[in-house]
Design an enzyme around this catalytic site. Structure first.
Site, PDB file in Angstrom:
ATOM      1  N   GLU A 242      35.250  -0.362   8.360  1.00 15.52           N
ATOM      2  CA  GLU A 242      35.162  -0.604   6.913  1.00 15.52           C
ATOM      3  C   GLU A 242      36.232  -1.639   6.611  1.00 15.52           C
ATOM      4  OE1 GLU A 242      32.915   0.768   4.990  1.00 15.52           O
ATOM      5  OE2 GLU A 242      32.231   2.495   6.120  1.00 15.52           O
ATOM      6  N   CYS A 276      39.104  -3.318  -1.734  1.00 14.71           N
ATOM      7  CA  CYS A 276      38.256  -4.127  -0.844  1.00 14.71           C
ATOM      8  C   CYS A 276      36.999  -4.624  -1.531  1.00 14.71           C
ATOM      9  CB  CYS A 276      37.897  -3.309   0.384  1.00 14.71           C
ATOM     10  SG  CYS A 276      37.253  -1.690  -0.043  1.00 14.71           S
TER      11      CYS A 276
END
Ligand code: NAD
Length: 465
Positions: A242, A276
């Site tokens: 991720e 993110c």
């Protein structure tokens, strides 16, 4: 000095080495935690390995019951956890409580509910497909959502019958230690959950190459993820990555500009841009430039500066000196190369890690600041002349984590379908429980709910005569 937990107990590390933890707001060292080394990590992995056979044969409802006990204990201690997150991350009070803590308690309940619905043995005419755990799972987590990123890994891993060694970020290890104090009280069999605080370059590397670790799940930078994937390749471990993002928000001709500005600003300001999936590239019709910029300027007034003690938790303090230098470096370089600030001021040397929202125009999609992850409250505004060009620019990125399209819903949906990204919002910017993860160099694998659980099982087909 805690940080090493295995065989169901707190342990003394083999070497006396420590990592200081700074409160980014006060810039004081608030704690020191153990920097564990090879001997400790090997013991933690051995502990996870020895617990595996028992744990994977423990019925799913019993595993869920233990996770439920843990969730309820955590929920009760919400004030303590929010305070720890606030202190080690330097974020506002409400941000720590609502977004950094309670939303992940909700995610824990979702994992439990979804797990109850799974069919772990699917029968066909001549065979049955069993969903089985991988074994020992190494979980490597970043600092920007220090509690949540841990939960997204260790909870689905143990529900599905794996055992875990967690290595949290060296910048924010305190919430992990507090979590393990609760884990210690819940009654998990010794070895199911293990903790080794320490440096990524050492502990992370050992875990990624360890022969007894069968799976590595990593959340962090794209450069770190590439390194992990290479390290894990030799022993052919299952890897979940991720990673970073540079998500585009595309404003179509007939979009509600105030709504678009508000939603985009929310994603960028909420954790001081240290998210993110923040929508840090805004693509808009050139003919609407004045109106779009004005909408952003108007809406930005509601995202006022926050300190950890006030309730309005918007733009504020970056997490470290390193982050501050990084963000200012990107912005100063862009300005030197011709970018103009539509919102905010040129960063100046000052005490502390305070950083306000900066919205830059006169930027091209190929510029460094439009291509690389800044990880601060910085948005680049990029005009387009046709939707075709907008789509090409939206997809012209090594990343593909999130994104948004603003405009008439049907038209926005058609546009969204062509975007190369793992998650897209239509006229919105947040939602929970849905699968989350990247396309391209934003990684592979999904977190959240049913899909998050399924990442932690492998399939065994048994043919029956
Ligand atoms: P990072 O890559 O520096 O570190 C992440 C974790 O991995 C830390 O625990 C670190 O100690 C360890 N690590 C780092 N390099 C390693 C290596 N070479 N070998 C082994 N372990 C290593 O990332 P960070 O600065 O902590 O976090 C910020 C990054 O995380 C941003 O790029 C952000 O986009 C990304 N992120 C992604 C998601 C997502 O779900 N896609 C969520 C949050 C953060």
């Amino acid at each position: 000095m805690k940080g090493l937990y295995f065989d169901g107990q707190w342990q003394e590390p083999a070497i006396n080495d420590q990592i200081d933890v700074e409160n980014p707001f006060s810039r004081e060292i608030i704690a020191s935690v153990a920097a564990t080394h090879e001997e400790d990590v090997n013991k933690a992995v051995a502990s996870a390995k020895s617990a595996l056979s028992n744990w994977k044969n423990t019925p799913l409802p019993e595993r869920i019951e233990l996770v439920k006990k843990l969730t309820l204990r955590l929920e009760k201690r919400r004030e303590d956890f929010a305070a720890i997150i606030r202190d080690e991350l330097g974020c506002g009070k409400d941000m720590a409580m609502n977004i950094q803590f309670l939303s992940y308690i909700k995610a824990m309940f979702t994992y439990m509910e979804e797990a109850k619905k799974l069919n772990l043995a699917e029968k066909n005419d001549s065979y049955t497909v069993y969903k089985e755990p991988y074994g020992v799972v190494a979980c490597l987590t970043p600092w920007n959502y220090p509690f949540g990123q841990i939960i997204q890994k260790i909870i689905p891993a143990v529900i599905m019958g794996n055992t875990v060694v967690l290595k949290p970020s060296q910048k924010t290890p305190l919430v992990a230690i507090e979590l393990f104090k609760e884990i210690d009280q819940v009654g998990f069999p010794p070895g199911v959950l293990n903790l080794t605080t320490g440096r990524g370059s050492e502990v992370g590397n050992i875990l990624a190459t360890h022969p007894d670790v069968r799976m590595v799940t990593f959340t962090g930078s794209t450069s770190g993820g590439k390194e992990i994937a290479k390290l894990a390749a030799d022993s052919v471990k299952r890897v979940i990555l991720e990673l970073g993002g540079k998500s585009a928000a595309v404003i179509l001709d007939e979009a509600d500009l105030n709504l678009a500005a508000r939603r985009v600003l929310f994603t960028v300001c909420s954790n001081v841009g240290q998210t993110c999936s923040a929508q840090t590239r805004v693509l808009y019709p050139r003919k609407l430039e004045d109106k779009v910029i004005k909408a952003f300027q108007r809406q930005a007034k509601d995202f006022s500066f926050a300190t950890p003690d006030n309730h309005d938790t918007r733009v504020g303090i970056l997490a470290s000196q390193k982050q501050t230098e990084r963000v200012w470096g990107y912005v100063n370089q862009a300005i030197d190369q011709g970018a103009e600030l539509a919102i905010g001021q040129k960063p100046a040397e000052q005490e502390g890690y305070y950083t306000e929202l900066m919205v830059l125009k006169n930027v091209s999609n190929r510029d460094k600041i439009a291509q690389e992850e800044v990880f601060g409250p910085v948005i680049v505004m990029i005009p387009y002349d046709s939707e075709q060009e907008a789509l090409a620019m939206a997809n012209d990125s090594i990343y593909g984590l999130s994104g948004a399209v603003f405009g008439p819903p049907d038209q926005a949906l058609e546009f969204a379908k062509q975007m190369e990204t793992g998650q897209i919002f239509i006229n919105d910017s947040s939602g929970s429980g849905a699968p989350f993860g990247g396309y391209k160099q934003s990684g592979y694998g999904r977190e959240g709910g049913k899909y998050g659980l399924l990442e932690f099982v492998q399939l065994k087909t048994v043919f029956t005569p």
